[in-house]
Scaffold this motif. Structure first.
Motif, PDB file in Angstrom:
ATOM      1  N   GLN A  87      29.031 -19.095  30.168  1.00  0.00           N
ATOM      2  CA  GLN A  87      29.530 -20.413  30.568  1.00  0.00           C
ATOM      3  C   GLN A  87      30.025 -21.238  29.380  1.00  0.00           C
ATOM      4  OE1 GLN A  87      29.800 -21.550  33.647  1.00  0.00           O
ATOM      5  NE2 GLN A  87      28.677 -19.998  34.771  1.00  0.00           N
ATOM      6  N   TYR A  88      29.300 -21.148  28.277  1.00  0.00           N
ATOM      7  CA  TYR A  88      29.526 -22.128  27.206  1.00  0.00           C
ATOM      8  C   TYR A  88      30.123 -21.574  25.908  1.00  0.00           C
ATOM      9  CZ  TYR A  88      26.561 -24.758  30.380  1.00  0.00           C
ATOM     10  OH  TYR A  88      26.049 -25.349  31.501  1.00  0.00           O
ATOM     11  N   THR A  89      30.394 -20.274  25.833  1.00  0.00           N
ATOM     12  CA  THR A  89      31.010 -19.772  24.600  1.00  0.00           C
ATOM     13  C   THR A  89      32.437 -19.314  24.901  1.00  0.00           C
ATOM     14  OG1 THR A  89      30.300 -17.501  24.928  1.00  0.00           O
ATOM     15  CG2 THR A  89      28.782 -18.945  23.736  1.00  0.00           C
ATOM     16  N   LYS A  90      33.239 -19.305  23.860  1.00  0.00           N
ATOM     17  CA  LYS A  90      34.638 -18.912  24.033  1.00  0.00           C
ATOM     18  C   LYS A  90      34.711 -17.442  24.477  1.00  0.00           C
ATOM     19  CE  LYS A  90      38.901 -18.976  21.416  1.00  0.00           C
ATOM     20  NZ  LYS A  90      39.469 -18.930  20.082  1.00  0.00           N
ATOM     21  N   THR A  91      33.894 -16.609  23.792  1.00  0.00           N
ATOM     22  CA  THR A  91      33.883 -15.176  24.139  1.00  0.00           C
ATOM     23  C   THR A  91      33.415 -14.988  25.579  1.00  0.00           C
ATOM     24  OG1 THR A  91      33.146 -14.879  21.864  1.00  0.00           O
ATOM     25  CG2 THR A  91      33.145 -12.923  23.250  1.00  0.00           C
ATOM     26  N   GLY A  92      32.409 -15.780  25.943  1.00  0.00           N
ATOM     27  CA  GLY A  92      31.887 -15.679  27.307  1.00  0.00           C
ATOM     28  C   GLY A  92      32.947 -16.024  28.330  1.00  0.00           C
ATOM     29  N   ARG A  93      33.725 -17.060  28.042  1.00  0.00           N
ATOM     30  CA  ARG A  93      34.787 -17.461  28.982  1.00  0.00           C
ATOM     31  C   ARG A  93      35.872 -16.389  29.036  1.00  0.00           C
ATOM     32  NH1 ARG A  93      33.496 -22.844  27.327  1.00  0.00           N
ATOM     33  NH2 ARG A  93      34.960 -22.765  25.598  1.00  0.00           N
ATOM     34  N   ALA A  94      36.150 -15.784  27.865  1.00  0.00           N
ATOM     35  CA  ALA A  94      37.143 -14.699  27.835  1.00  0.00           C
ATOM     36  C   ALA A  94      36.659 -13.534  28.682  1.00  0.00           C
ATOM     37  CB  ALA A  94      37.363 -14.247  26.393  1.00  0.00           C
ATOM     38  N   LEU A  95      35.367 -13.311  28.587  1.00  0.00           N
ATOM     39  CA  LEU A  95      34.761 -12.227  29.353  1.00  0.00           C
ATOM     40  C   LEU A  95      34.922 -12.464  30.854  1.00  0.00           C
ATOM     41  CD1 LEU A  95      31.675 -11.089  27.534  1.00  0.00           C
ATOM     42  CD2 LEU A  95      31.859 -10.433  29.893  1.00  0.00           C
TER      43      LEU A  95
ATOM     44  N   GLN B 101      44.996  -8.403  34.119  1.00  0.00           N
ATOM     45  CA  GLN B 101      46.391  -8.642  33.743  1.00  0.00           C
ATOM     46  C   GLN B 101      46.588 -10.076  33.235  1.00  0.00           C
ATOM     47  OE1 GLN B 101      48.697  -6.400  33.631  1.00  0.00           O
ATOM     48  NE2 GLN B 101      47.598  -4.725  34.622  1.00  0.00           N
ATOM     49  N   ALA B 102      46.005 -11.024  34.003  1.00  0.00           N
ATOM     50  CA  ALA B 102      46.164 -12.430  33.621  1.00  0.00           C
ATOM     51  C   ALA B 102      45.505 -12.698  32.273  1.00  0.00           C
ATOM     52  CB  ALA B 102      45.551 -13.328  34.695  1.00  0.00           C
ATOM     53  N   ALA B 103      44.345 -12.076  32.059  1.00  0.00           N
ATOM     54  CA  ALA B 103      43.632 -12.268  30.791  1.00  0.00           C
ATOM     55  C   ALA B 103      44.463 -11.727  29.633  1.00  0.00           C
ATOM     56  CB  ALA B 103      42.276 -11.577  30.852  1.00  0.00           C
ATOM     57  N   LEU B 104      45.052 -10.543  29.866  1.00  0.00           N
ATOM     58  CA  LEU B 104      45.893  -9.940  28.820  1.00  0.00           C
ATOM     59  C   LEU B 104      47.083 -10.841  28.503  1.00  0.00           C
ATOM     60  CD1 LEU B 104      45.984  -6.157  29.809  1.00  0.00           C
ATOM     61  CD2 LEU B 104      45.276  -7.084  27.604  1.00  0.00           C
ATOM     62  N   SER B 105      47.659 -11.444  29.564  1.00  0.00           N
ATOM     63  CA  SER B 105      48.866 -12.248  29.385  1.00  0.00           C
ATOM     64  C   SER B 105      48.615 -13.514  28.569  1.00  0.00           C
ATOM     65  CB  SER B 105      49.474 -12.603  30.750  1.00  0.00           C
ATOM     66  OG  SER B 105      48.617 -13.510  31.392  1.00  0.00           O
ATOM     67  N   VAL B 106      47.336 -13.973  28.540  1.00  0.00           N
ATOM     68  CA  VAL B 106      47.060 -15.162  27.714  1.00  0.00           C
ATOM     69  C   VAL B 106      46.478 -14.778  26.350  1.00  0.00           C
ATOM     70  CG1 VAL B 106      46.779 -16.761  29.641  1.00  0.00           C
ATOM     71  CG2 VAL B 106      44.775 -15.539  28.769  1.00  0.00           C
ATOM     72  N   GLY B 107      46.573 -13.495  26.008  1.00  0.00           N
ATOM     73  CA  GLY B 107      46.225 -13.064  24.655  1.00  0.00           C
ATOM     74  C   GLY B 107      44.793 -12.615  24.440  1.00  0.00           C
ATOM     75  N   ILE B 108      44.079 -12.378  25.522  1.00  0.00           N
ATOM     76  CA  ILE B 108      42.706 -11.871  25.346  1.00  0.00           C
ATOM     77  C   ILE B 108      42.776 -10.353  25.143  1.00  0.00           C
ATOM     78  CG2 ILE B 108      40.464 -11.543  26.487  1.00  0.00           C
ATOM     79  CD1 ILE B 108      41.037 -14.189  27.989  1.00  0.00           C
ATOM     80  N   SER B 109      42.107  -9.877  24.105  1.00  0.00           N
ATOM     81  CA  SER B 109      42.136  -8.440  23.826  1.00  0.00           C
ATOM     82  C   SER B 109      41.127  -7.723  24.713  1.00  0.00           C
ATOM     83  CB  SER B 109      41.802  -8.185  22.357  1.00  0.00           C
ATOM     84  OG  SER B 109      41.438  -6.838  22.195  1.00  0.00           O
TER      85      SER B 109
END
Lengths: 332, 425
Positions: free
Chosen positions: A197-205, A213-221
């Protein structure tokens, strides 16, 4: 109240505790499934491997000693020192991190965009590989695991409740190890929820979990996320390995605890962390109460194995996605 | 480079045709869920065979051809192993699994190859009148059950009326084997028997809560694999007195007690043979096997309970082969010669002392009618501080007055079902 009533309460409480132990295994499955859609067949073996590695580090065992001895004609087994549990746990976490990295590099990277069944098959292969690799690295002896968690019936609980049921009643039995497992599970779930909930990595996850696909399109590896998820699953596997290994030693059968997690997942849903906990409680309490009320008096006992699966099957009929799972709607 | 040489050497070893004449296959499980028990047994068995070849040049001038086949403790693989190796002149099979033994009984009987299921398998196979090719000496599960009850009697001045005994058993054919005997003994001695099956070995909370509620005086266990250490830990958790907890001989190895640590102190189990490595044979093993780098596996199992069981098992079949050679006057014996020798087999303390195993196991003899030996077992106890098992009783004779009619009834049913005519007439 008759003693029989309190025995029922005792069974109920122990069912809750058993449920926590099942949930610890189920959590690892949920984490990986949620983030990558993979049903990780190797989760049980990961728990075994993590526990073996922990004991190996603690006891100063030389990895691959048998192989070294066979190849070089030496007779080495141990370094001659032991490590405190805390240091060994940190080192094991390091190994599980390396493991996550290697899984991504050698397995998942090559299977991007494959069908879930292909990824599932890959994890079956991974499980068999790790079974053999673990034995080769740390040998197949039964190992004693002791990281200082108290074991045995909790005397305080027993003595404080002994007055309830008269002379025939000893007080409620609760295993100190199970109580510790419940506390650890609570902290673990809290930490996992806070992380997502509260970390950047967690939100990326969570973004990857929602839509690759959407995650990839915003630059998440995707690859980095997979390494992180497998590393966290490795961490959860280590916790499960420690708790189950403390109960009955570290040995091959530890990998079979995954079988106890399946009904929990079906009940709680494959994508929900709270679902894994609630599912564990339902299975734990359900199988223990059924054994106590119906299994032993009428069916000769040993009902726990099948009861969990029957309960899961009934759930599948009425709620295929589980209690907290996401309903999958596929449009033609 | 080193690995390459090892691989080539290994390939050559595997592909070289056997030139020895006395073939002893061993169905082992060095991998899978039960490897932890399978490895020490297989190592002990293999090291004894290697010792015979290295020290004595084999048996009666014939080299021993020892074949290992991996079953993973699975019945279908065991049958496959049997089919793949029976053509190599195999003299006797030891399946090391009750399930595989059951599957092989009709096959081996029809092929004329004897089976020795030492301390496992079908209990009523002790009746040689029905089971011509199956032997289960020196003791079977019903003997084990009776010896547990005799030990209870010894501890209670011969009176166990009203005592409560719980049988915690694996919910499988093996685990259910002692139930008829214990029921008959409960009737005879007036104790109360509760059977408590365990479906999933690692989780036994319900079972031990039941024992805690019902306040049993004794618990006996027919367990295997992870069930054993889990049960010992749970017994310790509920503070059940460990010296009143007695396992079968398959629940009494180091791997069963070590995970529970100090809590396992005082736990007892039945024993088919003595423990440790304080026997003259170990000097020979060191000289002719270990020091030459010929030890089986990792060479780290020496002196453990199951390693000694492997040695004992190998000794019993090779001694039978020796007796077959003597009886027939030929060094190259057939499976039929081997079966005949097993049926007339006897071993005493003098012979075991000569073999470097004094005070290791009981003397016994076999006959056409009785393929089960004399029906004796001892009790050993775990010392958690010294991390050793110690024999705490002599070898105790089972109550054959109770067991014999049960064996007769069960084997008669098998004979009727399979249209077998009784022999030994």
């Amino acid at each position: 109240m008759p003693a029989e009533f309190y025995y029922g309460v005792e069974v109920f409480l122990n069912g809750l505790m058993a449920g926590v132990m099942y949930s610890l295994v189920a959590l690892g499955f949920v984490l990986i499934f949620k983030a990558s859609g993979i049903f990780n067949y190797a989760q049980g073996v990961m728990a075994l491997f993590a526990a073996m590695t922990l004991v190996g580090f603690q006891n100063g065992q030389i990895p691959f000693a048998h192989l070294i001895n066979a190849a070089l004609g030496t007779e080495v087994h141990h370094f001659g020192w032991t490590l405190p549990a805390f240091v060994a746990i940190i080192m094991t976490l390091g190994v599980m991190l390396i493991f996550a990295f290697l899984v991504e590099k050698f397995v998942l990277k090559h299977l991007v965009n494959q069908e879930p069944i292909i990824l599932f098959m890959a994890t079956i292969g991974l499980a068999y590989f790790m079974e053999g690799f673990g034995d080769l690295m740390w040998n197949s002896d039964v190992k004693r695991l002791d990281v200082g968690i108290p074991k045995g019936g909790n005397i305080w609980v027993e003595e404080s409740t002994a007055f309830l049921g008269g002379e025939d009643f000893y007080g409620f039995y609760l295993d100190s190890l199970d109580i510790s497992a419940a506390l650890i599970a609570a902290v673990l779930v809290g930490a996992l929820v806070a992380f997502s909930q509260y970390t950047k990595t967690g939100r990326a996850l969570r973004a990857v979990a929602d839509d690759h696909q959407a995650a990839l399109s915003v630059g998440i590896s995707l690859r980095t996320i997979w390494v992180i998820v497998w590393a966290i699953a490795g961490f959860v596997a280590l916790i499960a390995g420690i708790m189950w290994g403390s109960k009955s030693g570290v040995q091959f059968s530890l990998s079979l605890i995954a079988l106890k997690a399946l009904p929990v997942l079906i009940l709680g849903g494959f994508t929900s962390i709270p679902g894994a906990i609630i599912g564990g409680f339902i299975i734990g309490v359900g199988e223990k109460m059924f054994e106590f009320l119906i299994g032993v008096p009428f069916l000769g006992g040993a009902t726990e194995n099948w009861f969990a699966y029957v309960l899961a099957m009934v759930f599948l009929v009425f709620r295929p996605q589980g209690l907290f799972g996401e309903k999958i709607i596929e449009r033609v | 480079m080193k690995f390459k040489s090892i691989a080539i050497a290994l390939a050559l070893t595997v592909s070289t045709p056997a030139i020895a004449d006395l073939t002893f296959p061993n169905l082992t499980y060095r991998t899978g869920a039960f490897a932890v028990s399978g490895i020490p047994y297989a190592d002990g068995f293999a090291d004894y065979m290697t010792l015979l070849n290295e020290r004595d040049g084999g048996i009666g001038g014939e080299k021993v051809n020892y074949i290992e086949c991996e079953t993973q403790y699975k019945v279908e693989k065991g049958v496959e192993c049997y089919e793949n190796t029976k053509g190599e002149g195999s003299l006797v099979y030891q399946p090391m699994s009750t399930g595989i033994t059951y599957a092989l009984i009709p096959k081996a009987t029809s092929d004329g190859i004897p089976i020795l299921s030492m301390g496992y398998g079908r209990t009523s196979a002790a009746n040689g009148k029905v089971f011509s090719h199956i032997f289960n000496y020196p003791a079977n599960y019903w003997v084990g059950a009776s010896v547990v009850v005799k030990h209870m009697l010894d501890e209670n001045g011969g009176n166990i009326k009203g005592k409560k005994l719980a049988l915690v058993h694996l919910d499988a054919a093996y685990g259910r084997e002692p139930i008829p005997t214990l029921e008959a003994l409960a009737k005879k001695h007036g104790f109360e028997l509760t059977t408590i099956p365990v479906a999933y070995g690692a989780e036994q909370k319900s079972q031990w809560l039941q024992i805690r509620r019902e306040k049993h005086d004794y618990v006996t266990m027919w367990g295997w694999g992870v069930m054993n250490p889990s049960a010992i830990q749970e017994a310790a958790n509920i503070r059940f007195p460990m010296d009143k907890f007695i396992g079968i001989w398959w629940s009494g190895s180091e791997g069963d007690v070590l995970p529970a640590g100090d809590a396992a102190n005082g736990y007892k189990s039945l024993a088919l043979h003595n423990t440790g490595n304080d026997f003259p044979i170990y000097a020979d093993l060191k000289k002719h096997v270990y020091d030459k780098g010929l030890a089986s596996g990792a060479g780290d199992q020496s002196g453990t309970v199951l390693y000694n069981r492997g040695i004992y098992s190998a000794m019993l079949v090779t001694e039978a082969a020796r007796q077959a050679q003597k009886k027939t006057g030929k060094s190259k014996i057939s499976p039929a010669d081997m079966r005949d020798a097993m049926e007339a087999f006897s071993i005493d303390e003098a012979r075991m002392t000569a073999l470097g195993l004094p005070n290791f196991a009981p003397s016994f003899s076999v006959s056409c009618e009785n393929h089960g030996g004399n029906g004796i077992a001892a009790i050993q106890q775990w010392d958690a501080t010294a991390k050793t098992w110690k024999m705490v009783t002599d070898f105790i004779e089972a109550d054959m007055d109770v067991i014999s009619p049960l064996i007769a009834a069960d084997s008669a049913a098998y004979a009727a079902e399979n249209k077998i005519k009784e022999r030994c007439g």
